[in-house]
Design an enzyme around this catalytic site. Sequence first.
Site, mmCIF file in Angstrom:
data_model
loop_
_atom_site.group_PDB
_atom_site.id
_atom_site.type_symbol
_atom_site.label_atom_id
_atom_site.label_comp_id
_atom_site.label_asym_id
_atom_site.label_seq_id
_atom_site.Cartn_x
_atom_site.Cartn_y
_atom_site.Cartn_z
ATOM 1 N N GLN A 68 -7.056 5.817 -3.134
ATOM 2 C CA GLN A 68 -7.434 7.197 -2.825
ATOM 3 C C GLN A 68 -6.926 7.770 -1.501
ATOM 4 O O GLN A 68 -6.468 8.925 -1.453
ATOM 5 C CB GLN A 68 -8.971 7.323 -2.855
ATOM 6 C CG GLN A 68 -9.437 8.747 -2.700
ATOM 7 C CD GLN A 68 -10.937 8.933 -2.625
ATOM 8 O OE1 GLN A 68 -11.406 9.947 -2.136
ATOM 9 N NE2 GLN A 68 -11.720 7.991 -3.101
ATOM 10 N N GLU A 190 -13.687 2.918 0.825
ATOM 11 C CA GLU A 190 -14.476 4.074 1.248
ATOM 12 C C GLU A 190 -15.780 3.739 1.985
ATOM 13 O O GLU A 190 -15.984 4.116 3.128
ATOM 14 C CB GLU A 190 -14.789 4.922 0.002
ATOM 15 C CG GLU A 190 -15.752 6.078 0.222
ATOM 16 C CD GLU A 190 -15.196 7.153 1.127
ATOM 17 O OE1 GLU A 190 -14.044 7.554 0.935
ATOM 18 O OE2 GLU A 190 -15.912 7.610 2.034
ATOM 19 N N ASP A 219 -11.948 7.794 2.624
ATOM 20 C CA ASP A 219 -10.658 7.816 1.937
ATOM 21 C C ASP A 219 -9.983 9.180 2.061
ATOM 22 O O ASP A 219 -8.955 9.333 2.710
ATOM 23 C CB ASP A 219 -10.864 7.518 0.450
ATOM 24 C CG ASP A 219 -10.961 6.023 0.196
ATOM 25 O OD1 ASP A 219 -10.483 5.251 1.030
ATOM 26 O OD2 ASP A 219 -11.515 5.635 -0.839
ATOM 27 N N GLY A 298 -26.755 21.142 13.958
ATOM 28 C CA GLY A 298 -26.523 22.028 15.093
ATOM 29 C C GLY A 298 -27.835 22.447 15.740
ATOM 30 O O GLY A 298 -28.886 21.848 15.523
ATOM 31 N N GLY A 299 -27.769 23.500 16.523
ATOM 32 C CA GLY A 299 -28.947 23.943 17.252
ATOM 33 C C GLY A 299 -29.878 24.842 16.453
ATOM 34 O O GLY A 299 -30.905 25.293 16.957
HETATM 35 N N1 CAO Z 1 6.292 -3.921 -6.340
HETATM 36 C C1 CAO Z 1 5.905 -5.183 -6.039
HETATM 37 N N2 CAO Z 1 4.793 -5.457 -5.350
HETATM 38 C C2 CAO Z 1 4.027 -4.418 -4.969
HETATM 39 C C3 CAO Z 1 4.365 -3.079 -5.253
HETATM 40 C C4 CAO Z 1 5.568 -2.849 -5.968
HETATM 41 N N3 CAO Z 1 5.979 -1.628 -6.273
HETATM 42 N N4 CAO Z 1 3.406 -2.285 -4.737
HETATM 43 C C5 CAO Z 1 2.506 -3.087 -4.165
HETATM 44 N N5 CAO Z 1 2.872 -4.373 -4.286
HETATM 45 C C6 CAO Z 1 2.191 -5.564 -3.780
HETATM 46 C C7 CAO Z 1 2.093 -5.579 -2.283
HETATM 47 O O1 CAO Z 1 3.311 -5.921 -1.708
HETATM 48 C C8 CAO Z 1 1.006 -6.611 -2.072
HETATM 49 O O2 CAO Z 1 1.566 -7.890 -2.154
HETATM 50 P P1 CAO Z 1 1.334 -9.036 -1.024
HETATM 51 O O3 CAO Z 1 -0.123 -9.123 -0.797
HETATM 52 O O4 CAO Z 1 1.929 -10.232 -1.676
HETATM 53 O O5 CAO Z 1 2.044 -8.609 0.186
HETATM 54 C C9 CAO Z 1 0.145 -6.439 -3.313
HETATM 55 O O6 CAO Z 1 0.864 -5.578 -4.191
HETATM 56 C C10 CAO Z 1 -1.234 -5.876 -3.105
HETATM 57 O O7 CAO Z 1 -1.257 -4.829 -2.177
HETATM 58 P P2 CAO Z 1 -2.607 -4.546 -1.383
HETATM 59 O O8 CAO Z 1 -3.008 -5.807 -0.670
HETATM 60 O O9 CAO Z 1 -2.445 -3.361 -0.553
HETATM 61 O O10 CAO Z 1 -3.620 -4.227 -2.574
HETATM 62 P P3 CAO Z 1 -5.093 -4.763 -2.804
HETATM 63 O O11 CAO Z 1 -5.486 -4.259 -4.124
HETATM 64 O O12 CAO Z 1 -5.198 -6.228 -2.594
HETATM 65 O O13 CAO Z 1 -5.952 -4.053 -1.658
HETATM 66 C C11 CAO Z 1 -6.816 -2.130 -0.475
HETATM 67 C C12 CAO Z 1 -6.321 -2.714 -1.793
HETATM 68 C C13 CAO Z 1 -7.040 -0.665 -0.655
HETATM 69 C C14 CAO Z 1 -8.118 -2.811 -0.053
HETATM 70 C C15 CAO Z 1 -5.755 -2.398 0.614
HETATM 71 O O14 CAO Z 1 -4.536 -1.878 0.167
HETATM 72 C C16 CAO Z 1 -6.110 -1.793 1.968
HETATM 73 O O15 CAO Z 1 -6.933 -2.309 2.717
HETATM 74 N N6 CAO Z 1 -5.436 -0.692 2.309
HETATM 75 C C17 CAO Z 1 -5.597 -0.031 3.597
HETATM 76 C C18 CAO Z 1 -6.874 0.713 3.675
HETATM 77 C C19 CAO Z 1 -7.011 1.743 2.587
HETATM 78 O O16 CAO Z 1 -6.179 2.593 2.368
HETATM 79 N N7 CAO Z 1 -8.154 1.694 1.936
HETATM 80 C C20 CAO Z 1 -8.533 2.769 1.045
HETATM 81 C C21 CAO Z 1 -8.334 2.448 -0.339
HETATM 82 S S1 CAO Z 1 -9.024 3.739 -1.289
HETATM 83 O O17 CAO Z 1 -10.594 3.289 -1.488
#
Ligand code: CAO
Length: 479
Positions: A68, A190, A219, A298-299
């Site tokens: 998001q 979030e 988010d 607010g106030g």
């Molecule tokens: N091709 C190949 N690999 C891909 C890719 C693509 N096109 N797009 C993503 N990936 C891979 C990434 O390289 C990553 O791999 P590695 O861990 O091996 O490096 C993997 O997909 C997972 O990516 P991620 O760790 O970002 O995803 P997740 O689901 O594990 O975590 C989230 C999700 C949101 C917790 C994390 O991305 C995060 O903390 N983001 C920053 C904070 C944020 O934006 N949070 C809000 C999310 S909305 O609620």
Amino acid sequence: MAPRNKAAKAKSKAAAKKTAKKVIKLKTKKPPAKAAASNGLPRPSSKPWGQAGRALEGVKILDFTHVQSGPTCTQLLAYMGADVIKVERPGIGDITRGQLRDVKGADSLYFTMLNGSKRSITIDSKHAKGKEILERLVKLCDVLVENFAPGALDRMGLTFEHIHKLNPRMVVASVKGFGPGPYEDCKVYENVAQCAGGSASTTGFREGPPLVTGAQIGDSGTGVHLALGIVSALYQRIRTGRGQKVLCAMQDGVLNLARVKLRDQQRLKHGPLTEYSQYGEGVPFGVAVPRAGNDSGGGQPGWILKCKGWENDPDAYIYFITQAPVWGTICDLIGKPEWKTDPDYATPPARLPRLRQIFDTIEQWTMTKTKFEVMEICNKQDIPVGPILSMKEIAEEPSLRATGTVVEVDHPTRGKYLTVGNPIKLSDSPADVRRSPLLGEHTDEILAKVLGYSAADVVEIKASGAITAPEKPAKAEAA
Ligand code: CAO
């Protein structure tokens, strides 16, 4: 002041006089339009409003976002006219395509409402050929936006240093859960951000536990902050010619939105927070800002009051603000004209210890009217009130449709759905709100028209597996 400074002052005065003379000379010689042009800006367009291109036209965004926070940012940039190219993993795409699915086989509303007006290309960023395509995109785009877990972009080989070697003009914008510090490596969603940013501890009722809010301030809130960071970096690039890193931590974004509570934390040192209803109720304050229920921030004291029909309708309520300048009007309206002169009610400080009783009395009046009747009556008299609108009412509200804040778009697999259009209205850049793309819908188009690959190259890329998901076993067997 030292004489040397005096001398310098005199010198600069003389210089200023000289320049002023020069400016006058220029003004008399040149017409005003040319003077404006010499400011580095083009002459004002003579095209009709809304027909001079959109605000971010020409800006190419390499959108590496998911879930998001990041998608909120890039969708806003797309509404402003940027060409947003969303890179997704072949066969899977943004995880939200399949989350909270309501229509079988169609992208979820979670995805469609956050990815409108974008193009989608599938690229396996860990595949050698995929990396090559990505690097071409990096060279060509103005902004890379990502919100992967900390370190994920680096693990793909796209460190800031590498990106800048490829394209020194690139703005690299990231959302992370936390800024540098003890929590920088954490994955954040979030509600984690709402809690860590100070919002949850100050939301809810005093007697109850901390509460998260329905508005996605962690988010979407951070996505909006990031969009401002990107546009600012693009503006600075006009002068410097180089891009930069833009980082928005979700904790910081939430805190920025909850800054009035940090204000109150500091006020606590100097005595109780008199506008909080717990003050009037004689409940002592602790060491930290308490939850304030529906007290206004607010106030001007406010509270949510029942309206006609509240027994059966959970949203038959109105937010009522007892703003000091209209106190007399409120007293007349609710049948308490004597409160205008009664020393216990006539002044804001006198009312503070009696807020609960005052709002109970006002509620006796609001309960005789619907929330819309209260709105109608109060607004005519300049009394600020806000009806509690349900999402059903918002979805059906004609004025929100008319302004483009709520937009209906058509989607090839799910049919018509509502989305939130651009909440930021620019008079010369109307938002172009389009449906979200299917997974990889624009892969061929982007490879050929944006990146310049030939038809033969595209065939080769497809065969390499860099843009397509591995065949499913059942399919492979059939073939
Ligand atoms: N091709 C190949 N690999 C891909 C890719 C693509 N096109 N797009 C993503 N990936 C891979 C990434 O390289 C990553 O791999 P590695 O861990 O091996 O490096 C993997 O997909 C997972 O990516 P991620 O760790 O970002 O995803 P997740 O689901 O594990 O975590 C989230 C999700 C949101 C917790 C994390 O991305 C995060 O903390 N983001 C920053 C904070 C944020 O934006 N949070 C809000 C999310 S909305 O609620």
